[in-house]
Motif scaffolding. Structure first.
Motif, mmCIF file in Angstrom:
data_model
loop_
_atom_site.group_PDB
_atom_site.id
_atom_site.type_symbol
_atom_site.label_atom_id
_atom_site.label_comp_id
_atom_site.label_asym_id
_atom_site.label_seq_id
_atom_site.Cartn_x
_atom_site.Cartn_y
_atom_site.Cartn_z
ATOM 1 N N SER A 78 0.835 -1.195 0.000
ATOM 2 C CA SER A 78 0.000 0.000 0.000
ATOM 3 C C SER A 78 0.868 1.241 0.000
ATOM 4 C CB SER A 78 -0.900 0.023 1.238
ATOM 5 O OG SER A 78 -1.746 -1.100 1.263
ATOM 6 N N THR A 86 -5.072 5.952 -1.614
ATOM 7 C CA THR A 86 -4.115 4.858 -1.486
ATOM 8 C C THR A 86 -3.982 4.114 -2.811
ATOM 9 O OG1 THR A 86 -4.608 4.586 0.858
ATOM 10 C CG2 THR A 86 -3.563 2.731 -0.245
ATOM 11 N N PHE A 118 -2.457 0.574 -4.417
ATOM 12 C CA PHE A 118 -2.101 -0.777 -4.011
ATOM 13 C C PHE A 118 -1.285 -1.467 -5.102
ATOM 14 C CE2 PHE A 118 -4.777 -0.659 -0.382
ATOM 15 C CZ PHE A 118 -5.931 0.029 -0.753
#
Length: 112
Positions: A21, A77, A79
């Motif tokens: 992340s 975020t 990933f």
């Protein structure tokens, strides 16, 4: 100013999966793309994957079909889902939002 935190590294067996992340804060609207790079021991840092503001993605040939980059805009975020991991994927993985400086990275070790 853009700030970010990388997380999610660890030890995994060959064939296993891991999700990294990269949570970004600050002037996020100035960021066109977020990239992941990696650096294995004794090797140069190399590009892994990239996702743009418009969700276009690009992958290095060595990870295509095994890694998936995605983003959660609500959480700011990005990933990196890594599957079918190989020993040669062992490296420190770095997130790079836009043109920011390199962070600390997160260690991924693929070993039995």
């Amino acid at each position: 100013q853009v700030r970010f935190v990388e997380s999610g590294g660890g030890l995994v067996q060959p064939g296993g999966s891991l999700r990294l992340s990269c949570t970004v804060s600050g002037d996020i609207f100035s960021i066109y793309a977020v990239s992941w790079y990696r650096q294995a021991p004794g090797k140069q840092r190399e590009f892994v994957a990239l996702i743009t503001r418009g969700d276009s993605t690009t992958y290095a040939g060595s990870v295509k079909g095994r890694f998936t980059i995605s983003r959660d805009t609500a959480e700011n975020t990005v990933f990196l889902q890594m599957s079918s991991l190989k020993r040669e994927d062992t490296a420190v993985y770095y997130c790079k939002p836009g043109t920011t400086s390199w962070g600390q990275g997160t260690q991924v070790t693929v070993s039995s």
